[in-house]
Design a protein around this motif. Sequence first.
Motif, short mmCIF file in Angstrom:
data_model
loop_
_atom_site.label_atom_id
_atom_site.label_comp_id
_atom_site.label_asym_id
_atom_site.label_seq_id
_atom_site.Cartn_x
_atom_site.Cartn_y
_atom_site.Cartn_z
N MET A 160 -2.48 6.86 6.64
CA MET A 160 -1.05 7.15 6.61
C MET A 160 -0.69 7.91 5.35
SD MET A 160 0.46 3.30 5.91
CE MET A 160 2.11 3.84 5.40
N PHE A 169 5.24 -1.02 2.81
CA PHE A 169 4.18 -1.29 3.77
C PHE A 169 3.17 -2.20 3.07
CE2 PHE A 169 5.05 1.83 7.14
CZ PHE A 169 6.11 2.49 6.54
N PHE A 171 10.72 3.37 14.65
CA PHE A 171 9.29 3.63 14.84
C PHE A 171 9.17 4.54 16.05
CE2 PHE A 171 7.31 0.53 11.98
CZ PHE A 171 8.44 -0.13 11.57
N VAL A 198 7.29 8.58 7.01
CA VAL A 198 5.91 8.09 7.09
C VAL A 198 5.21 8.63 8.33
CG1 VAL A 198 4.52 6.02 7.56
CG2 VAL A 198 6.24 6.00 5.75
N ILE A 201 6.07 -4.49 7.45
CA ILE A 201 6.97 -3.44 6.97
C ILE A 201 8.35 -4.06 6.81
CG2 ILE A 201 7.85 -1.10 7.39
CD1 ILE A 201 5.40 -1.01 9.49
N THR A 224 17.31 -9.17 6.59
CA THR A 224 16.54 -8.03 7.09
C THR A 224 15.65 -8.38 8.27
OG1 THR A 224 14.96 -6.28 6.50
CG2 THR A 224 14.63 -8.43 5.47
N ASP A 237 12.49 9.77 2.74
CA ASP A 237 11.05 9.84 2.92
C ASP A 237 10.74 9.73 4.42
OD1 ASP A 237 11.04 9.65 0.14
OD2 ASP A 237 10.41 7.55 0.12
N VAL A 265 3.09 9.09 3.04
CA VAL A 265 4.54 9.09 2.90
C VAL A 265 4.96 10.45 2.35
CG1 VAL A 265 6.54 7.93 1.92
CG2 VAL A 265 4.43 6.63 2.34
N PRO A 291 11.93 -4.35 3.64
CA PRO A 291 12.47 -3.82 2.39
C PRO A 291 11.73 -4.39 1.18
CG PRO A 291 14.23 -4.49 3.85
CD PRO A 291 12.96 -5.00 4.45
N ILE A 332 0.82 -1.22 0.00
CA ILE A 332 0.00 0.00 0.00
C ILE A 332 0.85 1.27 0.00
CG2 ILE A 332 -1.96 -1.12 1.13
CD1 ILE A 332 -1.13 0.45 3.71
N ALA A 333 2.14 1.15 0.28
CA ALA A 333 2.98 2.35 0.33
C ALA A 333 4.45 1.97 0.29
CB ALA A 333 2.71 3.15 1.60
N GLU A 334 5.26 2.91 -0.19
CA GLU A 334 6.71 2.75 -0.13
C GLU A 334 7.36 3.95 0.54
OE1 GLU A 334 8.17 -0.09 -3.84
OE2 GLU A 334 8.38 2.08 -4.01
N MET A 335 8.37 3.67 1.35
CA MET A 335 9.18 4.72 1.99
C MET A 335 10.63 4.37 1.68
SD MET A 335 9.77 5.07 6.13
CE MET A 335 10.13 3.31 6.18
N ASN A 336 11.30 5.19 0.87
CA ASN A 336 12.63 4.83 0.37
C ASN A 336 12.53 3.44 -0.27
OD1 ASN A 336 13.56 7.31 1.43
ND2 ASN A 336 13.90 6.39 3.42
N ASP A 337 13.34 2.49 0.15
CA ASP A 337 13.27 1.16 -0.44
C ASP A 337 12.53 0.16 0.46
OD1 ASP A 337 15.30 1.38 1.38
OD2 ASP A 337 16.65 0.01 0.34
N TYR A 338 11.68 0.70 1.33
CA TYR A 338 10.86 -0.16 2.20
C TYR A 338 9.41 -0.15 1.74
CZ TYR A 338 14.58 -1.03 5.52
OH TYR A 338 15.72 -1.47 6.10
N TYR A 362 16.03 1.68 10.68
CA TYR A 362 14.83 2.53 10.74
C TYR A 362 14.24 2.50 12.15
CZ TYR A 362 14.67 3.39 5.77
OH TYR A 362 14.96 3.83 4.50
N MET A 380 13.86 -1.32 13.19
CA MET A 380 13.90 -2.36 12.16
C MET A 380 15.08 -2.00 11.27
SD MET A 380 11.14 -2.69 9.04
CE MET A 380 11.31 -0.92 8.76
N ASN A 381 16.12 -2.83 11.28
CA ASN A 381 17.37 -2.48 10.59
C ASN A 381 17.79 -1.08 11.07
OD1 ASN A 381 17.16 -4.94 9.21
ND2 ASN A 381 15.88 -4.02 7.65
#
Lengths: 121, 121
Positions: free
Chosen positions: B76, A32, B32, B52, A98, A49, B50, B78, A100, A24-30, B30, B27-28
């Motif tokens: 949400m 959701f 939260f 979120v 969530i 990961t 980016d 981004v 990569p 449903i969404a991307e943040m950089n190379d991650y 990143y 997470m890695n």
Amino acid sequence: MDYKAIDIQQKLGLFDEQWSPRVIAEMNDYQFKLVKLEGDFVWHDHPDTDEVFLVIKGNLRIDFRNGAVDLAAGEMFVVPKGVEHKPFAEREAEVMLIEPRGVVNTGNAGGERTAENDVWI
Amino acid sequence: MDYKAIDIQQKLGLFDEQWSPRVIAEMNDYQFKLVKLEGDFVWHDHPDTDEVFLVIKGNLRIDFRNGAVDLAAGEMFVVPKGVEHKPFAEREAEVMLIEPRGVVNTGNAGGERTAENDVWI
């Protein structure tokens, strides 16, 4: 730019298939992803990961080789990279993943439970 | 390994301070973070990443130089890297932020609204 909110409930209404994550969404190379889970999955790990599980609805248990964690709606857990795990839900649970881009649901295990990757809704 | 669920509501009960993100998970590389927002923030951007915003409670508006997005609980957005934005909440909103470790709340803008970074609860 598209100033449109991403509505998690609305997105969950767009599919019924279980064990088949939808992006449903991307943040950089991650990414959701939303997924509906019921019953048992396969043991697997993601060697490269960590992976986040955030429960939207229902209850999810994640089994590990030496323990387990129970997650209710509004709870999350970070499965560390390389740690074998097996999700289980007695009744259907709705979960946000969530991780990569490119991570496959069965990780290193492969097999018939492997879902198509990078499917957007 | 610590098989303990991270309960978002329980974590939100641990602090009252507004505009001061608290880290609840990694997470890695990143993080939260939970943050309570009310009123207006400063214009800023994050040149390298980016960011979120996931609204847990209340309503959040994110203003852009040429538009805005309104987010309710369960929605949400981004914010792309390098895009100037300014969060606004008429009444207190509770928000989860997801972004790389080290990102500061005021981005490139700095100033008195800059919160201490990497504060865990």
